[in-house]
Design a protein around this motif. Structure first.
Motif, PDB file in Angstrom:
ATOM      1  N   SER A  67       3.346  11.444-123.300  1.00 39.01           N
ATOM      2  CA  SER A  67       2.721  10.214-123.813  1.00 39.01           C
ATOM      3  C   SER A  67       3.755   9.373-124.556  1.00 39.01           C
ATOM      4  O   SER A  67       4.921   9.753-124.681  1.00 39.01           O
ATOM      5  N   GLY A  68       3.317   8.246-125.087  1.00 43.27           N
ATOM      6  CA  GLY A  68       4.215   7.310-125.751  1.00 43.27           C
ATOM      7  C   GLY A  68       5.015   7.925-126.887  1.00 43.27           C
ATOM      8  O   GLY A  68       6.196   7.619-127.077  1.00 43.27           O
ATOM      9  N   THR A  69       4.375   8.808-127.640  1.00 39.35           N
ATOM     10  CA  THR A  69       5.044   9.436-128.789  1.00 39.35           C
ATOM     11  C   THR A  69       6.326  10.149-128.352  1.00 39.35           C
ATOM     12  O   THR A  69       7.340  10.112-129.054  1.00 39.35           O
ATOM     13  N   TYR A  95       1.501   3.935-136.838  1.00 41.61           N
ATOM     14  CA  TYR A  95       2.498   4.238-135.810  1.00 41.61           C
ATOM     15  C   TYR A  95       3.915   4.089-136.355  1.00 41.61           C
ATOM     16  O   TYR A  95       4.819   4.809-135.937  1.00 41.61           O
ATOM     17  N   ARG A  98       4.438   7.217-138.245  1.00 42.04           N
ATOM     18  CA  ARG A  98       4.680   8.366-137.355  1.00 42.04           C
ATOM     19  C   ARG A  98       6.172   8.484-137.016  1.00 42.04           C
ATOM     20  O   ARG A  98       6.700   9.581-136.860  1.00 42.04           O
ATOM     21  N   VAL A 141       7.532  -1.544-135.091  1.00 45.63           N
ATOM     22  CA  VAL A 141       6.436  -1.557-134.110  1.00 45.63           C
ATOM     23  C   VAL A 141       6.050  -3.009-133.815  1.00 45.63           C
ATOM     24  O   VAL A 141       5.898  -3.808-134.747  1.00 45.63           O
ATOM     25  N   CYS A 143       3.141  -4.382-131.677  1.00 50.89           N
ATOM     26  CA  CYS A 143       1.719  -4.473-132.041  1.00 50.89           C
ATOM     27  C   CYS A 143       1.378  -3.178-132.763  1.00 50.89           C
ATOM     28  O   CYS A 143       1.356  -2.114-132.152  1.00 50.89           O
ATOM     29  N   THR A 145      -0.912  -0.912-133.581  1.00 54.36           N
ATOM     30  CA  THR A 145      -2.242  -0.721-133.006  1.00 54.36           C
ATOM     31  C   THR A 145      -3.256  -0.193-134.025  1.00 54.36           C
ATOM     32  O   THR A 145      -4.462  -0.249-133.792  1.00 54.36           O
ATOM     33  N   ASP A 172       8.998  -0.291-130.804  1.00 49.40           N
ATOM     34  CA  ASP A 172       7.857   0.403-130.204  1.00 49.40           C
ATOM     35  C   ASP A 172       6.868  -0.689-129.778  1.00 49.40           C
ATOM     36  O   ASP A 172       6.175  -1.275-130.605  1.00 49.40           O
ATOM     37  N   MET A 174       4.492  -0.162-127.587  1.00 48.95           N
ATOM     38  CA  MET A 174       3.555   0.669-126.821  1.00 48.95           C
ATOM     39  C   MET A 174       2.341  -0.112-126.328  1.00 48.95           C
ATOM     40  O   MET A 174       2.015  -0.099-125.160  1.00 48.95           O
ATOM     41  N   LYS A 198      -1.114   1.660-121.007  1.00 40.72           N
ATOM     42  CA  LYS A 198      -1.460   0.607-121.972  1.00 40.72           C
ATOM     43  C   LYS A 198      -1.671  -0.680-121.164  1.00 40.72           C
ATOM     44  O   LYS A 198      -2.434  -0.668-120.220  1.00 40.72           O
TER      45      LYS A 198
END
Ligand SMILES: Cc1ncc(COP(=O)(O)O)c(C=O)c1O
Length: 376
Positions: A67-69, A95, A98, A141, A143, A145, A172, A174, A198
């Motif tokens: 996944s994106g992470t 995010y 994170r 980041v 957007c 989210t 990011d 994402m 996405k």
């Protein structure tokens, strides 16, 4: 026997709804060394660069399983030298934080600068931070989210280019890539990360980084985790057209179809205009029902919207969520620390009629649980 599952509309930041033809593209088993699959990977990598308006001579698109992470973590690992790394993270939401966690787990020296969650990054403060220290990577980041805010990442990149020219500039993107314009090369962005599931509307299974090739190649030997080494991943893909380890073949086939549909439906302009229209319908309807947004209009993007919980004794998020889900409408819990919110996304294979249906179901649920319509 288990009851058959009835598909629902996902008003979430992923997994999100995909077209039937994207899902059907997966109905084939293909070997990872098959020339058919290798040409699929090649097409995907080329199309990603086209979407970002970047040339193959300067940038490379590197898909990575997971996944994106996984890909954000891969970029932070790959851009951090084994000696003397210092990562600056500019965060105004979950995010961003994170990424701080990733550095902590990897034992990377980092400075996590937190900004208010309900505001865009403050460029004057960013400038002060950039003047105060020296960094190997700056990460931000696009957007965020967790609220839906759009950060001025190109302005941050310009500041990084002039004040920290040696640093890798990482975005990011994402939940925005392909639907919100992003000037990559001109603003000095070195890495952009997003995932298949996405705004490009593929199925989950892999993510990708678009990297300035010269910078990426300068990172050889940095990564401390074999499977996350983006330099090796890029070199293997360039050399043989193949992934280093088992590729997500079905997700890649679906993604190629998603990218073809993206192009034939007007590319970024087409996607942005559908999402904006979805958001307009949502916004007007929610206002009519009495819901209040978390963000000020000028800060909110058109990807996902955070609404404050109604201040009413009959409102219980779990009940609200379950009743909406029973009607085939899936929303998302909030992710801000300062306020109780829920989120409604309008990305994925959703159209204005889906937003109208959603609003109708929401109104029915409000009446069922005994909330006033509109909320007072
Ligand atoms: C901005 C942003 N970054 C990172 C992620 C993490 O992606 P994933 O859940 O695919 O690992 C998300 C997920 O929604 C996101 O919106």
């Amino acid at each position: 026997m288990e009851a058959p599952f009835k598909e629902k509309k996902l008003f979430t930041p992923g997994p999100l709804c995909c077209s039937r033809s994207v899902k059907e593209a997966m109905l084939v088993d293909v070997g990872s060394r098959d020339s058919y699959f290798i040409s699929c990977v090649k097409e995907i990598r080329q199309r990603l660069l086209e979407i970002a308006q970047l040339s193959e001579s300067e940038y490379t698109a590197v898909p990575l399983q997971g996944s994106g992470t996984y890909c954000v973590e891969a970029v932070l690992q790959t851009t951090s030298p084994r000696q003397g790394a210092k990562v600056l993270i500019l965060a105004n939401g979950a995010y961003g934080r994170r990424m701080g966690q990733m550095c902590e787990w990897a034992g990377l020296e980092m400075r996590l600068e937190e900004f208010p969650e309900e505001q865009r990054l403050d460029l004057a403060k960013v400038e002060t931070i950039l003047r105060s220290d020296s960094f190997s990577t700056v990460a931000v980041v696009h957007c965020e989210t967790s609220t839906g805010i759009i950060n001025p990442v190109e302005d941050v990149a310009r500041l990084v280019t002039s004040l920290q020219p040696g640093a890798a500039m990482v975005v990011d993107a994402m939940s925005s890539f392909g639907a919100v314009p992003l000037e990559v090369s001109g603003s000095g962005i070195d890495y952009v990360v997003s995932s298949a599931n996405k705004c490009l509307e593929g199925v989950p299974g892999f993510s990708f980084a678009i990297c300035r090739t010269k910078h990426l190649l300068s990172c050889k030997g940095n990564c401390r985790v074999l499977s996350l080494d983006l330099v090796d991943q890029h070199l293997a893909l360039d050399r043989s057209g193949q992934f280093r380890f088992t590729p997500p073949t079905h997700s890649m086939l679906a993604f190629r179809q998603a990218l073809r549909e993206y192009a034939s439906s007007g590319g970024l302009a087409g996607r942005a205009s559908r999402y904006k229209e979805n958001r307009r319908i949502l916004r007007e309807g929610m206002k009519r029902l009495g819901f209040r947004e978390l963000l000020k209009e000028e800060d909110a993007g058109y990807i996902i919207t955070s609404f404050r919980f109604p201040e009413h004794e009959r409102f219980d998020f779990q009940v609200f969520y379950s009743k909406l889900s029973e009607k085939g409408q899936v929303i998302y819990p909030g992710k801000v620390s300062s306020a109780n919110c829920f989120r409604v996304g309008n990305i994925g294979h959703l159209f204005p009629k889906d937003m109208t249906t959603f609003l109708g179901c929401l109104e029915d649920v409000m009446r069922e649980v005994g909330l006033p319509v509109p909320l007072s």
